[in-house]
Design a protein around this motif. Structure first.
Motif, PDB file in Angstrom:
ATOM      1  N   UNK A  66      28.504  45.288  22.148  1.00 37.56           N
ATOM      2  CA  UNK A  66      29.183  46.362  22.876  1.00 37.56           C
ATOM      3  C   UNK A  66      28.662  47.694  22.367  1.00 37.56           C
ATOM      4  N   UNK A  67      28.387  48.633  23.282  1.00 35.52           N
ATOM      5  CA  UNK A  67      27.858  49.908  22.858  1.00 35.52           C
ATOM      6  C   UNK A  67      26.517  49.769  22.181  1.00 35.52           C
ATOM      7  N   UNK A  68      26.213  50.670  21.262  1.00 34.57           N
ATOM      8  CA  UNK A  68      24.920  50.622  20.598  1.00 34.57           C
ATOM      9  C   UNK A  68      24.992  50.812  19.107  1.00 34.57           C
ATOM     10  N   UNK A  69      26.204  50.602  18.525  1.00 32.26           N
ATOM     11  CA  UNK A  69      26.363  50.771  17.087  1.00 32.26           C
ATOM     12  C   UNK A  69      26.970  49.526  16.460  1.00 32.26           C
ATOM     13  N   UNK A  70      26.629  49.309  15.194  1.00 34.25           N
ATOM     14  CA  UNK A  70      27.135  48.160  14.444  1.00 34.25           C
ATOM     15  C   UNK A  70      27.510  48.615  13.041  1.00 34.25           C
ATOM     16  N   UNK A  71      28.290  47.807  12.368  1.00 37.02           N
ATOM     17  CA  UNK A  71      28.548  47.989  10.941  1.00 37.02           C
ATOM     18  C   UNK A  71      27.609  47.055  10.191  1.00 37.02           C
ATOM     19  N   UNK A 217      24.390  42.468  10.339  1.00 38.60           N
ATOM     20  CA  UNK A 217      25.043  43.407  11.257  1.00 38.60           C
ATOM     21  C   UNK A 217      26.316  42.762  11.811  1.00 38.60           C
ATOM     22  N   UNK A 218      27.365  43.589  11.989  1.00 45.86           N
ATOM     23  CA  UNK A 218      28.634  43.131  12.541  1.00 45.86           C
ATOM     24  C   UNK A 218      29.046  44.030  13.703  1.00 45.86           C
ATOM     25  N   UNK A 219      29.710  43.448  14.688  1.00 42.41           N
ATOM     26  CA  UNK A 219      30.228  44.211  15.821  1.00 42.41           C
ATOM     27  C   UNK A 219      31.472  43.504  16.349  1.00 42.41           C
ATOM     28  N   UNK A 220      32.277  44.254  17.116  1.00 42.33           N
ATOM     29  CA  UNK A 220      33.444  43.687  17.800  1.00 42.33           C
ATOM     30  C   UNK A 220      34.340  42.891  16.854  1.00 42.33           C
TER      31      UNK A 220
END
Length: 229
Positions: A66-71, A217-220
């Motif tokens: 989702x979007x274009x950024x991650x942790x 990388x992590x997202x959502x």
């Protein structure tokens, strides 16, 4: 002006206090409004074990679900007994369902991604992790800094989680559903196994985890609770 992760919060009863929610809530963190190169607001970092400092920052990634950024956890210290943590400070829960998208980017010692729950401190918590080098998913308890794998129900004394393909460089989804002493683990929508354990019975925080030189990388990150905290 500080930027914060995008948070969608649905609460079905009164918010009791800062960091505590009522009888039902869902929080979605996609990091899309967080500042690149910094730790998102409302998160803290910690390290279980030894080795150098951890580095958790928001990064741009066009492949993000989702979007274009991650942790991202980007430190590459290869110390084997080294477990970087990134803890969300706004929820304290006992019974909780946590889902996160992850991508194993690199690592020679490990390529690991994990979810932490009932987190008391850096040396006491539960964690389930997927490993793209070992191609398995394992649930552990970390008690007084010692990590011990917990056997899936019906799997036998010598079981070690479950062997399953964990692709490198691709997004996957890890999920833990914790209720009482029963923890159900899923990967990419498939239920893998159930563990029962009574070590940590009280509410704790939720977080993310890697190991050694894993760049992950992590997202959502989705956190669902269903009881008063």
């Amino acid at each position: 002006m500080k930027t914060t992760p995008t948070i969608i919060l649905t609460v079905f009863c009164t918010l009791l206090a800062v960091g505590k929610v009522g009888s039902a809530a869902q929080i979605v963190l996609d990091f899309d409004t967080a500042a690149v190169g910094k730790l998102p607001v409302d998160f803290s970092t910690a390290l279980t074990g030894s080795g150098g400092p951890v580095t958790w920052v928001v990064k741009e990634d066009a492949s993000a679900p989702s979007g274009g950024k991650v942790l991202a956890q980007t430190s590459t210290d290869a110390t084997s007994h080294r477990f970087p943590l990134c803890v969300y400070e706004k929820v304290i829960a006992r019974d909780v369902e946590v889902t996160v998208r992850f991508k194993a980017v690199s690592g020679k010692v490990d390529q690991a991604a994990g979810i932490v729950w009932r987190y008391r401190d850096k040396d006491n918590y539960y964690i389930v992790r997927a490993n793209a080098l070992e191609n398995n998913v394992v649930l552990y308890k970390v008690e007084n800094g010692k990590r011990t794998d917990l056997k899936p129900l019906g799997a036998g004394l010598f079981a070690y989680g479950k062997k399953v393909k964990v692709p490198n460089g691709q997004w996957s989804e890890l999920r833990i559903a914790a209720k009482g002493n029963r923890f159900e683990v899923s990967l990419n929508g498939e239920s893998l196994f159930v563990v029962e354990d009574n070590t940590f019975t009280e509410a704790g925080k939720v977080g993310l985890w890697t190991k050694a030189d894993s760049v992950t990388f992590f997202d959502d990150l989705i956190i669902k609770t269903s009881e008063s905290q």
